[in-house]
Scaffold this motif. Structure first.
Motif, mmCIF file in Angstrom:
data_model
loop_
_atom_site.group_PDB
_atom_site.id
_atom_site.type_symbol
_atom_site.label_atom_id
_atom_site.label_comp_id
_atom_site.label_asym_id
_atom_site.label_seq_id
_atom_site.Cartn_x
_atom_site.Cartn_y
_atom_site.Cartn_z
ATOM 1 N N THR A 89 158.176 12.003 57.526
ATOM 2 C CA THR A 89 157.849 11.710 56.248
ATOM 3 C C THR A 89 158.170 12.794 55.082
ATOM 4 O OG1 THR A 89 155.443 12.695 56.598
ATOM 5 C CG2 THR A 89 155.758 10.602 57.045
ATOM 6 N N ILE A 90 158.369 13.967 55.433
ATOM 7 C CA ILE A 90 158.853 14.905 54.540
ATOM 8 C C ILE A 90 160.428 14.618 54.092
ATOM 9 C CG2 ILE A 90 159.722 17.407 54.289
ATOM 10 C CD1 ILE A 90 157.290 18.533 56.046
ATOM 11 N N PHE A 91 161.317 14.372 55.078
ATOM 12 C CA PHE A 91 162.579 14.110 54.661
ATOM 13 C C PHE A 91 162.631 12.927 54.033
ATOM 14 C CE2 PHE A 91 163.793 17.315 58.127
ATOM 15 C CZ PHE A 91 164.523 18.060 57.108
ATOM 16 N N ALA A 92 161.736 11.789 54.385
ATOM 17 C CA ALA A 92 162.086 10.376 53.695
ATOM 18 C C ALA A 92 161.452 10.589 52.391
ATOM 19 C CB ALA A 92 161.251 9.603 54.426
ATOM 20 N N GLY A 93 160.288 11.410 52.031
ATOM 21 C CA GLY A 93 159.854 11.621 50.689
ATOM 22 C C GLY A 93 160.961 12.241 49.893
ATOM 23 N N LEU A 94 161.831 12.974 50.518
ATOM 24 C CA LEU A 94 162.846 13.603 49.507
ATOM 25 C C LEU A 94 164.034 13.199 49.468
ATOM 26 C CD1 LEU A 94 162.205 17.350 51.075
ATOM 27 C CD2 LEU A 94 161.393 16.463 48.805
ATOM 28 N N ALA A 131 144.413 17.973 61.611
ATOM 29 C CA ALA A 131 145.116 17.110 60.637
ATOM 30 C C ALA A 131 146.459 16.843 60.939
ATOM 31 C CB ALA A 131 144.767 17.817 59.226
ATOM 32 N N VAL A 132 147.019 15.883 60.539
ATOM 33 C CA VAL A 132 148.534 15.288 60.669
ATOM 34 C C VAL A 132 148.804 15.330 59.096
ATOM 35 C CG1 VAL A 132 150.137 14.043 61.608
ATOM 36 C CG2 VAL A 132 148.247 14.352 62.973
ATOM 37 N N PHE A 133 149.829 16.241 58.737
ATOM 38 C CA PHE A 133 150.169 16.015 57.320
ATOM 39 C C PHE A 133 151.304 15.326 57.029
ATOM 40 C CE2 PHE A 133 147.613 20.416 57.349
ATOM 41 C CZ PHE A 133 146.558 19.737 56.615
ATOM 42 N N SER A 134 151.111 14.231 57.472
ATOM 43 C CA SER A 134 152.015 12.939 57.175
ATOM 44 C C SER A 134 152.072 12.482 55.856
ATOM 45 C CB SER A 134 152.005 12.008 58.437
ATOM 46 O OG SER A 134 150.722 11.638 58.469
ATOM 47 N N GLU A 135 152.377 11.482 55.785
ATOM 48 C CA GLU A 135 152.284 10.777 54.460
ATOM 49 C C GLU A 135 152.235 9.177 54.761
ATOM 50 O OE1 GLU A 135 151.351 9.695 50.522
ATOM 51 O OE2 GLU A 135 151.584 11.333 51.454
ATOM 52 N N PRO A 136 150.995 8.452 54.855
ATOM 53 C CA PRO A 136 149.699 9.069 54.512
ATOM 54 C C PRO A 136 149.169 10.181 55.494
ATOM 55 C CG PRO A 136 149.634 6.629 54.513
ATOM 56 C CD PRO A 136 151.103 6.961 54.924
ATOM 57 N N GLU A 137 148.246 10.795 55.083
ATOM 58 C CA GLU A 137 147.698 11.935 55.731
ATOM 59 C C GLU A 137 146.614 11.432 56.990
ATOM 60 O OE1 GLU A 137 147.350 15.612 53.552
ATOM 61 O OE2 GLU A 137 145.099 15.495 54.227
ATOM 62 N N ILE A 138 146.477 12.385 58.036
ATOM 63 C CA ILE A 138 145.614 12.018 58.911
ATOM 64 C C ILE A 138 144.687 13.117 59.120
ATOM 65 C CG2 ILE A 138 145.369 11.685 61.320
ATOM 66 C CD1 ILE A 138 147.424 9.914 61.603
ATOM 67 N N GLY A 139 143.366 12.891 59.381
ATOM 68 C CA GLY A 139 142.423 13.775 59.581
ATOM 69 C C GLY A 139 141.447 13.222 60.905
ATOM 70 N N THR A 140 141.085 13.967 61.918
ATOM 71 C CA THR A 140 140.411 13.309 63.224
ATOM 72 C C THR A 140 139.656 14.598 63.812
ATOM 73 O OG1 THR A 140 140.841 12.228 65.150
ATOM 74 C CG2 THR A 140 142.514 13.749 64.558
ATOM 75 N N GLY A 174 155.181 13.394 68.197
ATOM 76 C CA GLY A 174 153.980 14.077 67.688
ATOM 77 C C GLY A 174 154.029 14.590 66.396
ATOM 78 N N TYR A 175 153.063 15.428 66.193
ATOM 79 C CA TYR A 175 152.699 16.091 64.942
ATOM 80 C C TYR A 175 154.153 16.368 64.190
ATOM 81 C CZ TYR A 175 147.733 17.631 66.156
ATOM 82 O OH TYR A 175 146.783 17.811 66.234
ATOM 83 N N ILE A 176 154.828 17.365 64.766
ATOM 84 C CA ILE A 176 156.052 17.883 64.064
ATOM 85 C C ILE A 176 156.999 16.783 63.758
ATOM 86 C CG2 ILE A 176 157.924 19.399 64.277
ATOM 87 C CD1 ILE A 176 156.013 21.182 66.015
ATOM 88 N N ALA A 177 157.360 15.671 64.506
ATOM 89 C CA ALA A 177 158.103 14.768 64.127
ATOM 90 C C ALA A 177 157.790 13.621 63.222
ATOM 91 C CB ALA A 177 158.300 13.938 65.515
ATOM 92 N N LEU A 231 154.153 23.271 52.268
ATOM 93 C CA LEU A 231 154.706 23.414 51.007
ATOM 94 C C LEU A 231 155.806 22.256 50.855
ATOM 95 C CD1 LEU A 231 155.153 27.286 50.564
ATOM 96 C CD2 LEU A 231 153.541 25.742 49.435
ATOM 97 N N PHE A 232 156.328 22.008 51.872
ATOM 98 C CA PHE A 232 157.412 20.878 51.905
ATOM 99 C C PHE A 232 156.705 19.597 51.963
ATOM 100 C CE2 PHE A 232 161.652 22.678 54.340
ATOM 101 C CZ PHE A 232 161.356 23.635 53.328
ATOM 102 N N VAL A 233 155.561 19.221 52.436
ATOM 103 C CA VAL A 233 154.795 18.040 52.313
ATOM 104 C C VAL A 233 154.436 18.012 50.881
ATOM 105 C CG1 VAL A 233 152.473 17.246 52.838
ATOM 106 C CG2 VAL A 233 153.831 17.982 54.584
ATOM 107 N N TYR A 234 154.136 18.779 50.319
ATOM 108 C CA TYR A 234 153.495 18.722 48.869
ATOM 109 C C TYR A 234 154.716 18.277 47.915
ATOM 110 C CZ TYR A 234 149.159 21.211 49.262
ATOM 111 O OH TYR A 234 147.797 21.448 49.439
#
Length: 459
Positions: A183-188, A339-348, A175-178, A52-55
């Motif tokens: 990217t969440i905080f930067a986007g906000l 998936a890593v829900f960064s911005e941009p997103e990763i799927g592997t 890692g994932y969380i970092a 939700l924060f990512v969105y």
């Protein structure tokens, strides 16, 4: 007097709830105990609120390109509104989890549980539960380093409940969380810095994903400090002064630790009951999730296998099938999409290139990069990447890595044919859906390069 059950589950997260529900549906008398909130890390303070924060954070980028599609936008962000709506959704999901348990006939306890032997669970309220089988599904918790002033830093748990959005933040980890929270905080709109003791984020991922994400994060204003770590924290007015391991100091409004998680096994009476733990405190289990005590099982992050919610759910289901449906079931860990829900997103899914090159005599690598269609009317230069790795002789697809919008959605579908052993020829037979980014997966023609015995060659 003790209440008697066929199964007592300790932990009301995704894995524990799935195991409890299925076991009850197979006819077992089941109880489940959770000391915090039902739904566990994923629902309450993990995957769901994070997404939700990512969105929320992505609207900033969409507003940037909106004028190229004819939209004039005058927008401002309100952090309290996001928090309130997030909390409302989490409460709704928590209620659903409890209703599902009740519907399945599971006895639900809001309490803390401690093992008192191989068949006994004591609740903090004073009640004692007897069980033929005990399943531990208590998950994990964010790790904080043992440094001076560590209490001044936050973790992902607290990040979901900040009263105000900081102006500046330092995030430690790679890692994932970092990277997701960076990217969440930067986007906000938060001035964001990431510090990591290694030399590159997302250790273990395909190198093209690691390089691509770092480049795009830098383009969004996120700063990287590699090769050192936080040595100490102290109060500095309204902010936090950080002392780094190489001697520098700097002050930030908030400091967040995203340096891993540890299993929730402290103070549960596990070792006293004879349950073997590894050096990290995780419960050691066999392929059927059974611990060193035959009546005690464990699933999810508390076992330190694959710390992903869908894996915990699958382990909980496999436990129920094995113990209460007389259908021994193991979980395959060799092909887990993520998936890593960064911005941009990763799927592997599958093997990264460097690992595939070590395991196979010869591999073919197909790579394509292009601007996402939503950016083509603007001056944005970021590139999307899709990458397939195949074993040369058989053509079997052994790795797929996607970087860009919708990567998480796409990788879920790619995991299906890969799990069936699909070859490049199978991908080629699929007709493309146009215009989409995913069509590139079925229109890749010749390999971009081949790697034979570790040596990269042209094709």
């Amino acid at each position: 007097m003790s209440d008697e059950f066929d199964l007592v589950v300790i932990g009301g997260g995704s894995g524990g709830v799935r195991a409890a529900r299925m076991s009850a549906q197979f006819g077992a008398k089941v109880a489940i105990v959770e000391e915090y909130r039902y739904g566990g890390t994923c629902v309450i303070r993990g995957c769901v609120p994070k997404k939700l924060f990512v969105y929320a954070s992505r609207f900033n980028g969409l507003f940037d390109i909106a004028p190229t599609f004819g939209w004039q936008v005058d927008a401002k962000f309100d952090w309290p509104t996001l928090l309130a709506n997030k909390n409302k959704e989490i409460a709704r999901l928590e209620s659903i989890y409890e209703k599902l348990l009740d519907t399945a006939g599971v006895t639900v306890f809001h309490d803390r549980a401690v093992l008192k032997g191989a068949d006994t669970v004591a609740l903090q309220s004073g009640k004692t539960l007897k069980a033929k089988h005990i399943l531990v599904a208590t998950g994990g918790a964010p790790f904080k380093p043992q440094i001076e002033g560590a209490e001044l830093g936050i973790t992902s748990n607290e990040a979901f409940h900040l009263e105000t959005l900081p102006r500046t933040i330092l995030i430690e980890g790679g890692g994932y969380i970092a990277v997701e929270f960076a990217t969440i905080f930067a986007g906000l709109g938060v001035d964001t810095t990431l510090v990591y003791r290694r030399d590159k984020i997302l250790r273990g991922f395909d190198h093209d994903l690691r390089d691509g994400l770092e480049d795009e994060m830098r383009s969004r204003g996120i700063r990287f400090r590699y090769g050192y770590h936080i040595a100490g924290l102290c109060k500095d007015g309204e902010g936090v002064c950080v002392s780094f391991s190489h001697g520098e100091e700097a002050t930030f409004d908030k400091v967040m630790f995203a340096t891993g998680r540890h299993p929730n096994t402290d103070g549960m009476g596990l070792e006293e009951a004879g349950v073997e733990l590894d050096q990290s405190g995780a419960i050691v289990v066999d392929e059927y999730s059974r611990s060193s005590v035959p009546s005690i099982y464990a699933v999810g992050d508390v076992t330190a296998r694959a710390a992903l919610t869908p894996v915990a759910i699958r382990e909980g289901a496999a436990f129920a099938q094995t113990v209460f449906n007389h259908a021994p079931t193991v979980v395959p860990y060799d092909l887990i999409p993520t998936a890593v829900f960064s911005e941009p997103e990763i799927g592997t899914v599958g093997l990264p290139e460097h690992v595939a090159a070590e395991r196979y005599h010869s591999i073919d690598v197909y790579v394509t990069r292009f601007r996402p269609m939503q950016n083509t009317l603007s001056d944005r230069t970021e590139k999307m990447m899709l990458k397939l790795i195949t074993e040369t002789a058989s053509g079997k697809v052994i790795g797929c890595h996607i970087f860009g919008p919708g990567a998480g959605e796409m990788i879920q579908l790619v995991a299906i044919p890969m799990g069936m052993g699909a070859t490049k020829a199978d991908f080629d037979r699929a007709i493309a859906v146009h215009p989409t980014a995913a069509e590139e997966l079925v229109t890749l023609k010749a390999p971009s390069y081949r790697i034979i015995d570790g040596e990269k060659t042209g094709v």
